[in-house]
Every structure is written in structure tokens, then in C-alpha cells.
Motif scaffolding. Sequence first.
Motif, mmCIF file in Angstrom:
data_model
loop_
_atom_site.group_PDB
_atom_site.id
_atom_site.type_symbol
_atom_site.label_atom_id
_atom_site.label_comp_id
_atom_site.label_asym_id
_atom_site.label_seq_id
_atom_site.Cartn_x
_atom_site.Cartn_y
_atom_site.Cartn_z
ATOM 1 N N GLU A 36 43.084 37.814 29.808
ATOM 2 C CA GLU A 36 42.213 38.600 30.659
ATOM 3 C C GLU A 36 40.956 37.788 30.881
ATOM 4 O O GLU A 36 40.482 37.080 30.002
ATOM 5 N N SER A 37 40.392 37.899 32.061
ATOM 6 C CA SER A 37 39.197 37.115 32.339
ATOM 7 C C SER A 37 38.310 37.826 33.328
ATOM 8 O O SER A 37 38.773 38.619 34.143
ATOM 9 N N GLY A 38 37.031 37.512 33.276
ATOM 10 C CA GLY A 38 36.071 38.018 34.255
ATOM 11 C C GLY A 38 35.581 36.880 35.099
ATOM 12 O O GLY A 38 35.734 35.724 34.755
ATOM 13 N N SER A 168 46.111 46.879 30.732
ATOM 14 C CA SER A 168 46.050 45.763 29.790
ATOM 15 C C SER A 168 46.835 46.080 28.519
ATOM 16 O O SER A 168 47.586 45.246 27.994
ATOM 17 N N ASP A 202 35.333 42.136 37.675
ATOM 18 C CA ASP A 202 34.733 42.236 36.348
ATOM 19 C C ASP A 202 35.726 41.871 35.256
ATOM 20 O O ASP A 202 35.346 41.339 34.211
ATOM 21 N N GLU A 203 36.987 42.169 35.471
ATOM 22 C CA GLU A 203 38.039 41.812 34.526
ATOM 23 C C GLU A 203 39.381 41.880 35.248
ATOM 24 O O GLU A 203 39.550 42.651 36.191
#
Length: 265
Positions: A36-38, A168, A202-203
Motif C-alpha cells: 500500500e502506498s500514498g 486492504s 492518500d492510499e
Amino acid sequence: MKRSSGARIGATLAVSALSLALITGCSDEGSDDAKESGSGSSAPAAKTYTAAELQKLILAKGDLDGYEVEKTLGAPETKDEVTTDDEKCRPLAFAMSAQAPGDAKAETTVTLTQEKKAPTDSASKSLEDLAEGEFEDTMADAMNVSVTMVGLSSYEGDGAAETFKSVSDAVKGCSGGFTVTADGEKQKLTKVTAEKGSGTGDESVAFASEGEMDEEMGKGTVHAEVVRHGNTIATYYTINLGALMTQKPYTIDGTVVTAQAKKIK
């Protein structure tokens, strides 16, 4: 592959987006670890959009060169039409069937299809004139385009964050697969694998899932991504039937993801 298989797949592409959602598979290129990344950029205002506002924010004709933008056809009319044998996996089924993955205040969806390049010499022949090998290659070439269902859904309060977490968690918790029932038809997905997210919003979390297509083609591969932009969730589901026919790997259409992220900001 027999000619009947190519014709059947072609009909699937033309008739039902939901059918595409239920022909699923995983990528061997994904890591076993959830990713997961922002984006690292400042978050957009946490606004809850109406359906009319979402329709202005979602990609439309003329927004992205090289793509046709159309209304998503064949998707379930209500979320009650999509069920899973494991409730925690249901958000993944929604993300792959043009439905908001959570309890949204408003939602909208479109389908983007890559514009096909000029046909090859064999593709310009009539089907009757093609040898068996040429027929297979022509069918695969004709369908070698990315088709991406894009959905935007808006939430009140902490709804978007909670929805993203449910997706997620499902990517991790449903790694062993699950069964989807839609329109009375069941489809067994045998594996869910986390993939690298785009880093937009944001994510973001991306995943692929595995399932049998038919006896002749075996397993296939499709990809999805869910991104949170403030109180808005964007879902992306990409399928490439040409790649599925030839058992070649492909990925989520990053061009579409990037374009949609820019339009939301």
C-alpha cells in the motif's frame, strides 16, 4: 484453442462487463506482501460528493487520448446481486463488478477501452480465409486492448477510510480465494495476490485474483486497484482478453489510473 473459444470470448467482451469481472486470475509477478502506498502529496479536501458531482469528476470523452469512454454495461444493478461465500471478501467482488466497495452516499462508473491500432494483414482477411493458426492469432490480436472499468464512490464521515481498510484487509485475508455469485452464476476464485499500488491519492492497494476460465484456456489473469482520495474511493478493474487468450501477462492500466487521479485533484 478452438474457434468456438475465440468466439465465446469475443461475445463475453461485447455483452457483459460483469462476465469480465468473473473471468479472473492472478499474476505471478506480484509479491506475497501486501503493498500500500500514498502519493506523498497534500491530501484533497475531504468533501462528500453528490452523484452529479462525481459524474463531473469521473473520466469522460475527450479526457484521455487513445481511449473510448462509455457507460458501463452489464454490471449488477444493486449490490444485493453480488454475494461471496466469505463476507470479508465481498469488497473485492464489488471492486471487480463496477460497484462501490463500501456503503457509499453516491457512486458512478464508466468503462474505458483502448483504441485499437490498424489491423494486421491476417486481420484484414475474412474469417473463412484464415488457417487455424491465423484465426487464433487474429482473434487474440483483435482483443489485445485494455478494458478498464472505473468507479468513483463518495462517503460521509470516516466511510471512505473504513471502506479502504475493508478492501486492504480483504486482499490479505482472502489470499486463498473465495466464491462469487452474481446473476445466479457462481465463480470460484482460487487465489488473491497483492500487487504494487499506483501511489496515487492518500492510499492505494492493488491486487490480482485467480480462477478458471474454461477447460481449454485454463486460468487467466485480471487486475484491480482501489485508491482513496479524501472521502472518495476510486476503483479500477482492467481486463485484456487478448492477453488471456495467449496466456501473456498484463497489468492494471496505469494510464487510466493516473488520468483519473489528476482529474479528482
